[in-house]
Design a protein around this motif. Sequence first.
Motif, mmCIF file in Angstrom:
data_model
loop_
_atom_site.group_PDB
_atom_site.id
_atom_site.type_symbol
_atom_site.label_atom_id
_atom_site.label_comp_id
_atom_site.label_asym_id
_atom_site.label_seq_id
_atom_site.Cartn_x
_atom_site.Cartn_y
_atom_site.Cartn_z
ATOM 1 N N SER A 1 0.820 -1.223 0.000
ATOM 2 C CA SER A 1 0.000 0.000 0.000
ATOM 3 C C SER A 1 0.852 1.270 0.000
ATOM 4 N N GLY A 2 2.150 1.114 0.324
ATOM 5 C CA GLY A 2 3.031 2.278 0.343
ATOM 6 C C GLY A 2 3.325 2.792 1.739
ATOM 7 N N LYS A 3 3.192 1.920 2.759
ATOM 8 C CA LYS A 3 3.411 2.336 4.157
ATOM 9 C C LYS A 3 4.824 2.858 4.398
ATOM 10 N N THR A 4 5.811 2.076 3.946
ATOM 11 C CA THR A 4 7.206 2.439 4.235
ATOM 12 C C THR A 4 7.594 3.738 3.543
ATOM 13 N N THR A 5 7.210 3.877 2.277
ATOM 14 C CA THR A 5 7.500 5.123 1.560
ATOM 15 C C THR A 5 6.806 6.298 2.226
ATOM 16 N N PHE A 6 5.551 6.094 2.646
ATOM 17 C CA PHE A 6 4.829 7.167 3.336
ATOM 18 C C PHE A 6 5.515 7.529 4.647
ATOM 19 N N SER A 7 6.025 6.535 5.370
ATOM 20 C CA SER A 7 6.714 6.801 6.637
ATOM 21 C C SER A 7 7.894 7.746 6.404
ATOM 22 N N GLY A 8 8.660 7.483 5.330
ATOM 23 C CA GLY A 8 9.767 8.366 4.981
ATOM 24 C C GLY A 8 9.290 9.756 4.608
ATOM 25 N N LYS A 9 8.216 9.834 3.829
ATOM 26 C CA LYS A 9 7.669 11.134 3.428
ATOM 27 C C LYS A 9 7.162 11.919 4.637
ATOM 28 N N ASP B 1 15.931 -2.411 5.198
ATOM 29 C CA ASP B 1 16.893 -1.734 4.308
ATOM 30 C C ASP B 1 16.228 -0.561 3.600
ATOM 31 N N GLN B 2 14.993 -0.754 3.148
ATOM 32 C CA GLN B 2 14.265 0.315 2.450
ATOM 33 C C GLN B 2 14.060 1.517 3.368
ATOM 34 N N LEU B 3 13.652 1.271 4.607
ATOM 35 C CA LEU B 3 13.420 2.367 5.543
ATOM 36 C C LEU B 3 14.732 3.066 5.891
ATOM 37 N N THR B 4 15.817 2.281 5.943
ATOM 38 C CA THR B 4 17.142 2.865 6.219
ATOM 39 C C THR B 4 17.554 3.828 5.110
ATOM 40 N N VAL B 5 17.333 3.419 3.862
ATOM 41 C CA VAL B 5 17.650 4.271 2.716
ATOM 42 C C VAL B 5 16.834 5.560 2.759
ATOM 43 N N LEU B 6 15.545 5.427 3.072
ATOM 44 C CA LEU B 6 14.677 6.605 3.135
ATOM 45 C C LEU B 6 15.098 7.537 4.271
ATOM 46 N N ALA B 7 15.478 6.967 5.409
ATOM 47 C CA ALA B 7 15.930 7.787 6.542
ATOM 48 C C ALA B 7 17.175 8.584 6.172
ATOM 49 N N GLY C 1 3.633 9.854 -6.335
ATOM 50 C CA GLY C 1 5.016 9.676 -6.768
ATOM 51 C C GLY C 1 5.926 9.139 -5.676
ATOM 52 N N GLU C 2 7.198 8.968 -6.036
ATOM 53 C CA GLU C 2 8.189 8.401 -5.131
ATOM 54 C C GLU C 2 9.040 9.455 -4.430
ATOM 55 N N LYS C 3 9.005 10.703 -4.905
ATOM 56 C CA LYS C 3 9.825 11.737 -4.285
ATOM 57 C C LYS C 3 9.369 11.997 -2.856
ATOM 58 N N MET C 4 10.336 12.214 -1.975
ATOM 59 C CA MET C 4 10.025 12.414 -0.563
ATOM 60 C C MET C 4 9.212 13.691 -0.316
ATOM 61 N N GLU C 5 9.273 14.629 -1.247
ATOM 62 C CA GLU C 5 8.500 15.875 -1.086
ATOM 63 C C GLU C 5 7.058 15.720 -1.561
ATOM 64 N N ALA C 6 6.751 14.594 -2.226
ATOM 65 C CA ALA C 6 5.432 14.419 -2.848
ATOM 66 C C ALA C 6 4.393 13.937 -1.837
ATOM 67 N N LEU C 7 4.140 14.771 -0.839
ATOM 68 C CA LEU C 7 3.136 14.474 0.179
ATOM 69 C C LEU C 7 2.382 15.750 0.493
ATOM 70 N N ASP C 8 1.053 15.683 0.473
ATOM 71 C CA ASP C 8 0.231 16.866 0.714
ATOM 72 C C ASP C 8 -0.836 16.577 1.753
ATOM 73 N N LEU C 9 -1.177 17.589 2.529
ATOM 74 C CA LEU C 9 -2.358 17.498 3.375
ATOM 75 C C LEU C 9 -3.584 17.395 2.470
ATOM 76 N N PHE C 10 -4.612 16.710 2.936
ATOM 77 C CA PHE C 10 -5.811 16.524 2.119
ATOM 78 C C PHE C 10 -6.827 17.620 2.417
ATOM 79 N N TYR C 11 -7.163 18.372 1.367
ATOM 80 C CA TYR C 11 -8.181 19.410 1.465
ATOM 81 C C TYR C 11 -9.374 19.001 0.583
ATOM 82 N N PRO C 12 -10.522 18.666 1.181
ATOM 83 C CA PRO C 12 -11.683 18.220 0.392
ATOM 84 C C PRO C 12 -12.087 19.196 -0.717
#
Length: 455
Positions: free
Chosen positions: A110-118, A145-151, A275-286
């Motif tokens: 679902s993208g948990k680990t990537t989201f954790s990094g973001k 290893d994936q979470l280590t890379v993201l950290a 996306g995969e970029k660490m900056e690609a995270l936004d608050l959700f505005y309905p």
Amino acid sequence: MFNSLQDKLDKALQNIQGRGKITEINVAETVKEIRRALVDADVNYKVAKDLTKRVQDKALGQNVLTSITPGQLMTKIVHDELVELMGTTQEGINLSDKPTIILIAGLQGSGKTTFSGKLANYLKQKRSKNPLLVACDVYRPAAIDQLTVLADQVGVTIYKEIENKNPVEISQNAIQFAKENKHDVVIIDTAGRLAIDEAMMNEIRNVHQAVKPTETLFVVDAMTGQDAVNTALAFNHVLDYNGVVLTKLDGDTRGGAALTVRSVVHKPIKFISTGEKMEALDLFYPERMADRILGMGDVVSLVERAQEQFDEEEAKKLHKKIAKNEFGFDDFLTQINQIKKMGNMKDLMGMLPGVGKAIKDVDINDDAFKHIEAIIYSMTPEERRKPSVIDMNRKKRIAKGAGRKLEDVNALMKQFEQMSKMMKMMQGPQGKQLMQMMSKGMPNMPGMGGKLFGK
């Protein structure tokens, strides 16, 4: 994002465009097509039926003002109902505890680990926090290893115990580590499964009871549509989590999860990820999401992303260089890097009103700037600092070094010259007039087109 749903809603609303007044017949036709569009987007049928019933009830009997058309009125009603469906207001994350403990849950993939990094990057960059990432996925190969890379990528600390396979112990030890090392946020990345099972539910329940998190966020893959909503409902019975995170919204998502999860699970969507970029995270505005679904764009979010990359000191230096006619290719590279940090190019362009629909079938590569960068990096420091010294022989050498054609170098030089002139104009009395022209839409703006942005 939501291109298919956007197209179908646009066609549905066209049923009433150009009509002189709202009638039972044209409203019924429009509502039927809206309901079909929502169901095709994998929205729960009951939710779609209830929403269109409210739209129909509100539309019938409405007096159309002289300043608006029936089509505009219907679009406004649909927009308001979509906002209501998705939660009305933006609900942020609770960071009141010291330390704040955030538990991340969801299915595998679902993208948990990537989201954790973001999320760690978001809290560090935008909320001035000192987050600690905790690796509690002890089953999936290479998860730690994936979470280590993201950290490392976002510059935060990770807590991991390679030999320990007990997530409860790891998470408790991590919280103690956070207290001792002044980490004010603890983000616990837990294990997922390919499907909901008893062992998974027991494990996440045990971790939840042991750490008593400030926030529990459930991560769902928006591309799975209604299945994502059903999974979110099942998890909520076990965890009673605080909010939902929708990932992979840049993919071929139909939109059902985003539109349905709030009304079915009665939990707010807190973040959206693209996306995969660490900056690609936004608050959700309905309201902003409803704007985008109806093709109205999302200029507010676009401006916010631009402001996040704005460096006041760098802007002052750039202003002085432009005034002295010293703007060079190194400065141009800086501007490109700031644009790239704002996120996925197609997603950014889709935030402009009317543009999303126009580019839905256009392949916009995130590496759109790589050819320009290759040409600039083939220049000497002097050439980047002082482009006027670049003659024909230098252009040939630069083209060869970048693996591009001479025409590409000429095109970049021309675009750079036009951009420099435009930036120079912005410094003088013509700047205000130019800004007015740009606000109305200025075709073929220098630096934003040309074959260098293609393949």
